[in-house]
Enzyme design. Structure first.
Site: not given
Length: 907
Positions: A19, A103, A112, A114, A345, A467, A787, A853, A874
């Protein structure tokens, strides 16, 4: 910050909070921002360390001196005096007193969670001065808001006491909203609030500076409140310094019908479509919109109510998007026709919106393809695949008259569950594996734990930026808000809607895409993939890192995985095929317990089933590799409980005595089956099972190869994976058995084994510490690929049962003993063993292919660490985790390239 300048740049969000950084940047961009100052997150740390039950934490003296200096500068800049007003000059309208908003604002948005205090600085004297500058009704409205916020946030007076007083007054006056209360009503409410505060905490200070100091301390302290900590836990947020505190000059959206307040996004947070999207309220303050206490108007109506402000807001949104290169979530106030920007934001959005915004911003030239990857998360892609109601089912429930009401479609998706009315109930029922929908008049930040535990959320109040809506969209939870005709009685445990009274435990379905609430349970189906999703998958192909294959046990799994971009099947679990139909279950039981020719008949039947399944999977994966794991579980898992109907049916099929059969079933039981007769041990002691599976696979592949060639396609490589191998001799024996069965299948076709007709290899699943340490001998014994079964490897390395770890792992994470659940994200020691095995195996065969895997292979953080290790080719994940794994792999590769590291992994 303010008046076109700012001391702090937007960059250090960790210090200024999101903020504070946004306010500084908006000021620098020349947008109209109420002036003020930010106390950095580092101050929050300096207030920490208080003992529970002891004195409250206090601002350090040097920080308070800085606050007073900043306050003096703010008074000079605004020409107003904090908490009082100078006398009017020349008989004109007096200037209002300088009031402040206090704030919170962490580096990462926590909507919401805090606390905030508005209208700070009001005293009995300054209320009269504010009334003289605006109106008495407005001044009293600000005063009652201040008393409630200060009482709750600073003095700890329960929220319910204030809400009960407001509700009682509204009912007595016969009005629906606070804005309908008269001047006399507000005056009585102020008196009532003072009484509540005096009784429960003592009076609010009349010294504005005392108010400010206490408010700053309380907002800093809200970083550690229960709901904020729960939100950070759910979101997996750690390493943050704390919250910053932003102190700003108040601007008022509640002065008259010529004032308003609102929240809007630069694009639709549900779909990603361009254009302003949001809501506003006339004659209100910002908390009214976010808290959902009144249902607001759509932002499009602002064009008629405040046309100049609407145009200015559009220009501001475009400026901010261009500057931040992302969709923005903005708060604004209109005071007597003048637009003020209060916050910007990064806008929280659904997965669908995230994908579209990323692609659109590339198209618009605001970001490049690489930067767009960071605008989407694996969770966003998973959201796109959330279940929906089918069109046919939607038509059916409408024709049947089951729609109870239609609210605002606040967060898309389909949810089905039992009604609960409180967050604790939602959490408790969810722990019992019950599906629940949280039904509330409105949600607050205190409901965050229950919201996370719920399948979906339904509220009577609130709009698209309330909210409930914001949190639900961020978590991918279906949500319907603003169903005004719904009357919720939490105390009675019931909700009245459409002439019906529903009680806790009743089933409902909510359609977050249409806003409909439906009586009873509606079937759900997998979501359809849209063009934007397909476009994003194509974009990922430009950033290939660690390969991504799929765990697929059926042709349907394989088809879905291929559609989502998998580069093959890394794990096909053959045992899952046996449970797909009763006839198959009976056949495998006969194969285990029958003897002589009857056993061979059962094996032949299973071979036909297996060949059919393998053929379907190989067809779906034409041209791509498929690895099939041989039978792994202990045999008793396939057998019925003695004395039950299934056991009697099996006895009849075998022509056996039930008592004798029961003894044979019990004889196969094990005290510790995890470490018993399973995996390669089972295959070595019962080689007929292994040979049956290999013949089925090779026959399916050779027959399909001919069909594919006629259609101009090719069969991909086929691999057989031996499970639970711990030593070279086990691998050697199993490899010989596989070769023997494969050679037999090749010979039936008149082919020599091995041959060019079928790229065929044998490897092993590495899932024990000994196998990791003996990797070289496994390769020397014939393994051509590894694997890692990380589920079992984690259990055996850490000595923790994945079935029983839930009894203590949450506490271990809470106490910091373990940084994460090792069955969700790779443990460092387990990864170390895997690297040792990969290096050991490649010492014997440089080209050894190495995959992962287990469950952890789909975790984005684990994928990043595997990429950084550079020893793996992978991961293989469930079909619906493939898109997220592809994204995590691409992000890991891009970040490695940005850091100057060479590309790792890949297939």
């Amino acid at each position: 910050f303010g008046a076109g300048r700012a001391e702090g740049p937007a960059g250090p969000r960790a210090l200024l909070g999101g903020k504070g950084a946004g306010l500084a940047e908006m000021s620098r961009l020349g947008l109209r921002v109420p002036p003020g100052f930010t106390l950095a997150t580092s101050v929050c740390k300096r207030l920490e360390g208080g003992v529970a039950g002891g004195p409250p934490r206090r601002l350090p003296r040097d920080v308070w001196r800085d606050v007073l200096e900043a306050l003096a500068a703010l008074e000079a800049e605004t020409g107003r005096t904090f908490g009082s007003a100078p006398a009017a000059r020349g008989g004109g309208k007096p200037a209002p007193p300088l009031l402040l908003s206090v704030r919170s604002g962490a580096a990462v948005s926590m909507p919401g969670m805090m606390d905030t205090v508005l209208n700070l600085g009001l005293t009995d004297a300054s209320v009269e001065q504010l009334a003289a500058a605006h109106s008495r009704h407005m001044a009293l409205d600000c005063h009652r808001r201040f008393l409630q916020m200060y009482g709750e946030v600073v003095l700890g007076v329960p929220h319910r006491l204030f809400e009960a007083a407001i509700a009682e007054l509204r009912e007595r006056r016969g009005v629906q909203t606070d804005s309908q209360l008269s001047e006399e009503d507000l005056s009585s409410l102020v008196a009532k609030f003072k009484e509540i505060i005096d009784v429960n905490a003592g009076p609010v200070p009349e010294d504005p500076r005392m108010q400010l100091k206490a408010a700053i301390e309380a907002v800093f302290a809200s970083w550690g409140n229960e709901r904020a900590e729960e939100y950070r836990r759910v979101q997996g947020l750690s390493g943050l310094l704390g919250t910053a505190v932003n102190v700003q000059m108040m601007v008022y959206g509640n002065t008259s019908e010529n004032s308003a307040t609102g929240v809007c996004f630069s694009r639709d947070p549900g779909t990603g479509a361009p254009g302003l999207y949001g809501e506003f309220l006339v004659n209100a303050q910002g908390e009214d919109v976010v808290a959902g206490v009144r249902t607001p108007k759509a932002i499009s109506a602002l064009a008629q109510a405040f046309p100049e402000c609407f145009e200015e807001l559009g220009r501001a949104a475009a400026t901010l998007e261009k500057n931040f290169k992302d969709m923005q979530d903005m708060e604004f106030t209109i005071e007597e026709g003048k637009l003020w920007m209060l916050q910007t934001r990064r806008g929280k959005r659904t997965g669908r919106a995230a994908v579209r915004v990323a692609l659109d911003l590339v198209q618009e030239g605001l970001v490049d393809k690489g930067a767009s990857l960071d605008m989407v998360t694996p969770k966003d892609l998973a959201q796109l695949l959330l279940p929906q109601f089918s069109g046919a089912d939607e038509r059916a429930y409408r024709e049947e008259g089951r729609v109870l009401g239609t609210g605002l479609a606040a967060s898309p998706g389909a949810a089905v569950g039992q009604i609960v009315f409180s967050a604790p109930a939602a959490a408790a029922w969810s722990q019992q594996d019950k599906q629940v929908i949280l039904v509330r008049h409105e949600t607050s930040a205190d409901d965050v734990g229950g919201m996370h535990a719920s399948e979906g959320i339904l509220t009577a109040c609130g709009g698209m930026t309330s909210h409930a809506a914001v949190v639900a969209r961020g978590w991918g939870k279906p949500c319907v808000c603003g169903l005004a005709e719904m009357a919720v009685s939490e105390g009675a445990g019931e909700v009245a809607l459409a002439g019906r009274t529903l009680k806790e435990g009743d089933w409902i379905s909510i359609n977050g895409t249409t806003g409909e609430v439906v009586l009873g349970r509606v079937p759900r189906q997998a979501a359809a993939v849209d063009r934007a999703f397909e476009g994003f998958l194509e974009l990922l192909q430009d950033f290939k890192g660690l390969g991504v294959k799929a765990n697929a046990d059926t042709p349907q799994d394989a088809a879905a995985a291929r559609k989502f971009g998998a580069s093959g099947v890394g794990l096909c679990r053959t045992e899952h095929m046996f449970f797909s139909a009763p006839a198959r279950v009976l056949a495998v039981r006969r194969a285990i317990l029958a003897q002589g020719p009857a056993q061979q008949e059962a094996l032949d039947e299973l071979e036909r089933y297996q060949e059919e399944d393998f053929r379907g999977i190989l067809r779906e994966m034409a041209g791509l590799p498929v690895i099939v794991r041989l039978l792994d579980p202990p045999l008793h898992e396939f057998l019925p409980r003695p004395g039950g109907d299934d056991a009697r049916e099996l006895a009849a099929a075998l022509g056996a005595d039930e008592g004798a059969l029961a003894r044979r079933i019990r004889a196969l039981g094990e005290k510790n089956p995890m470490l018993g007769l399973r995996g390669c041990r089972l295959l070595i002691t019962r080689p007929a099972l292994l040979k049956m599976q290999v013949r089925a696979l090779v026959n399916a592949a050779l027959r399909l190869r001919e069909e594919l060639r006629e259609a101009g396609e090719e069969l991909g490589p086929v691999g057989v994976m031996v499970p639970l191998v711990v030593c070279g001799e086990e691998m050697r024996v199993c490899k010989a058995l596989v070769d023997e069965a494969a050679e037999e299948a090749f010979a039936r076709k008149g082919l020599a084994y091995p041959g060019p007709e079928l790229p065929f290899s044998v490897g092993c699943m590495v899932e024990t510490p000994r196998a990791c340490l003996a990797a070289k001998e496994l390769v020397e014994a014939g393994a051509r690929f590894f694997s890692f079964g990380t589920n079992d490897l984690t259990q055996m390395t850490m000595g923790i049962s994945r079935d029983d770890g839930g009894a203590f792992l949450p506490a271990y994470r809470e106490e910091g003993i373990l940084p994460q659940d090792p069955f969700k994200a790779l443990d460092g020691a387990v990864l170390g063993l895997m690297e040792t095995a990969a290096l050991g195996g490649r010492a014997a065969a440089a080209g050894l292919e190495v995959g992962v895997c287990g469950e952890q292979g789909g975790d984005p953080g684990s994928i990043r660490r595997l990429h950084e290790a550079g020893a793996f080719n992978y991961v293989s994940v469930s079909p619906f985790r493939v898109p997220g794994a592809l994204l995590a792999s691409a992000q890991a590769k891009r970040r490695g390239a940005q850091a100057g590291a060479p590309a790792q992994g890949g297939e």
